[in-house]
Scaffold this motif. Structure first.
Motif, PDB file in Angstrom:
ATOM      1  N   THR A  50       0.832  -1.202   0.000  1.00 39.48           N
ATOM      2  CA  THR A  50       0.000   0.000   0.000  1.00 39.48           C
ATOM      3  C   THR A  50       0.872   1.260   0.000  1.00 39.48           C
ATOM      4  O   THR A  50       0.510   2.278  -0.579  1.00 39.48           O
ATOM      5  CB  THR A  50      -0.923  -0.012   1.249  1.00 39.48           C
ATOM      6  OG1 THR A  50      -1.706  -1.202   1.191  1.00 39.48           O
ATOM      7  CG2 THR A  50      -1.843   1.184   1.295  1.00 39.48           C
ATOM      8  N   LYS A  51       2.015   1.175   0.637  1.00 41.58           N
ATOM      9  CA  LYS A  51       2.921   2.332   0.692  1.00 41.58           C
ATOM     10  C   LYS A  51       3.952   2.335  -0.444  1.00 41.58           C
ATOM     11  O   LYS A  51       4.782   3.230  -0.527  1.00 41.58           O
ATOM     12  CB  LYS A  51       3.671   2.360   2.040  1.00 41.58           C
ATOM     13  CG  LYS A  51       2.803   2.466   3.253  1.00 41.58           C
ATOM     14  CD  LYS A  51       1.729   3.531   3.150  1.00 41.58           C
ATOM     15  CE  LYS A  51       2.223   4.958   3.325  1.00 41.58           C
ATOM     16  NZ  LYS A  51       1.089   5.923   3.269  1.00 41.58           N
TER      17      LYS A  51
ATOM     18  N   LYS B  80      -3.788  -0.046  -5.071  1.00 43.57           N
ATOM     19  CA  LYS B  80      -3.999   0.380  -3.689  1.00 43.57           C
ATOM     20  C   LYS B  80      -5.451   0.193  -3.223  1.00 43.57           C
ATOM     21  O   LYS B  80      -5.703  -0.385  -2.167  1.00 43.57           O
ATOM     22  CB  LYS B  80      -3.581   1.845  -3.549  1.00 43.57           C
ATOM     23  CG  LYS B  80      -3.717   2.385  -2.158  1.00 43.57           C
ATOM     24  CD  LYS B  80      -3.076   3.743  -2.028  1.00 43.57           C
ATOM     25  CE  LYS B  80      -3.399   4.299  -0.659  1.00 43.57           C
ATOM     26  NZ  LYS B  80      -2.616   5.464  -0.306  1.00 43.57           N
TER      27      LYS B  80
ATOM     28  N   GLU C  67      -5.564   4.157   6.550  1.00 45.43           N
ATOM     29  CA  GLU C  67      -5.779   4.290   5.095  1.00 45.43           C
ATOM     30  C   GLU C  67      -7.203   3.904   4.719  1.00 45.43           C
ATOM     31  O   GLU C  67      -7.822   4.543   3.880  1.00 45.43           O
ATOM     32  CB  GLU C  67      -4.791   3.401   4.323  1.00 45.43           C
ATOM     33  CG  GLU C  67      -3.334   3.807   4.460  1.00 45.43           C
ATOM     34  CD  GLU C  67      -3.002   5.106   3.742  1.00 45.43           C
ATOM     35  OE1 GLU C  67      -3.598   5.376   2.700  1.00 45.43           O
ATOM     36  OE2 GLU C  67      -2.143   5.846   4.258  1.00 45.43           O
TER      37      GLU C  67
END
Ligand code: SF4
Ligand code: SF4
Ligand code: FES
Length: 231
Positions: free
Chosen positions: A171-172, A179, A221
Motif C-alpha cells: 500500500t505504501k 492500492k 488508510e
C-alpha cells in the motif's frame, strides 16, 4: 538436557547432550539424526533467512535456527512443538497453506504499472514511503507472528499479522497500482479492523518488524478512503 517433543502421537522425551553455541534447531536435528529418524521437522537455510524452522519452544513461537539453547533452557529442560494456529502435517511440521493463502487474500501481490520499456522507478531513500516499505519487506514468512496472535486463534478467518504487514508494504509502495483493491481486501470483517493491537506479533517477530504498526497504518488508510467515499 531433557527435551520434551510434541509429536503427532503424543509427547516424547529425549536426552540430548549440551554443546557450545547450540541452537534449538541443533537439538531437534540431533534427535532426528541420532535418536529417532522418524521425527519430522523442517528447516532449510540455518541462518535466519528462509523462515522455515519456526516452532513452539517452551510455549513461545520462535525461529529455532537462531534461538540459542542457553537463552531458553529452564531447569535443564526444553519443550519443542509445532507452531500454533496452523494445522499440523506431522510432528513439528505445520501446513503453511492457510498462512500464505491469506497473503493472496490480503492483496499481497505487487501490481506495477510500468513495462520493460519504461525507465526504473526512482524512489528517494529518504521518502516516508520508502522508509516504511524498507522495514516491512524484511519479513521472511516464518509464521511466528501468526502463531503468537490471539485473534487468529479466536477467528481462523482473520488475515493475520504477516499478510497484513505485506499488504501494508505494498500500500505504501509508490510503484504499485492496486492500492484501492488492496484496501478493499483488508477492510472486511477478517481484515485489519479485527486486530486488537495486542502487540504479540511485534514482540515475537524475530526480524524485529512491527506488523502492529503496519496494521494501524492500514486502518488509517481504510478510514481515509471511506471518508473520501472511495470504499
Ligand atoms: S497486534 Fe493484532 S495482529 Fe498482532 S498479535 Fe495482536 S491482534 Fe494479532
Ligand atoms: S512479520 Fe516477522 S514473525 Fe511474521 S512472518 Fe514476517 S518475519 Fe516472521
Ligand atoms: S532454517 Fe531458515 S530461518 Fe531458520
Amino acid at each position: 538436557m531433557r527435551v520434551l517433543v510434541q509429536r503427532t502421537s503424543g509427547f516424547q522425551e529425549f536426552e540430548v547432550p549440551r554443546e557450545p553455541s547450540q541452537t534449538v534447531l541443533d537439538v531437534v536435528t540431533y534427535i532426528q539424526r541420532r535418536l529417532d529418524p522418524t521425527l519430522a521437522y523442517r528447516y532449510a537455510c540455518r541462518v535466519g533467512m528462509c523462515g522455515s524452522c519456526a516452532m513452539t519452544v517452551n510455549g513461545v513461537p520462535r525461529w529455532t535456527c537462531r534461538t540459542h539453547v542457553d537463552r531458553v533452557l529452564k531447569d535443564d529442560a526444553l519443550s519443542v512443538g509445532p507452531l500454533k494456529n496452523l494445522p499440523v502435517i506431522r510432528d513439528l511440521v505445520t501446513d503453511m497453506r492457510d498462512f500464505f493463502d491469506k497473503w493472496a487474500r490480503a492483496g499481497g501481490q505487487f501490481k506495477g504499472g510500468r513495462t520493460k520499456q519504461d525507465d526504473f522507478a526512482k524512489v528517494s531513500p529518504q521518502s516516508e514511503e520508502r522508509t516504511l516499505v524498507d522495514a516491512g519487506i524484511e519479513c521472511i514468512g516464518c509464521g511466528v507472528c501468526y502463531a503468537a496472535c490471539d485473534v487468529v486463534a479466536w477467528n481462523p478467518d482473520y488475515l493475520g499479522p504477516a499478510a497484513l504487514n505485506r499488504a501494508w508494504t505494498l500500500t505504501k509502495d509508490v510503484r504499485d497500482k492496486a492500492k484501492m483493491e488492496r484496501l478493499r481486501a483488508v477492510a472486511g470483517d477478517a481484515g485489519c479492523h479485527s486486530c486488537h493491537t495486542h502487540m504479540s506479533c511485534t514482540e515475537r517477530c524475530p526480524k524485529q518488524l512491527s506488523p502492529t504498526a503496519g496494521i494501524a497504518g492500514l486502518k488509517r488508510e481504510v478510514t481515509k478512503a471511506v471518508l473520501r467515499g472511495e470504499l
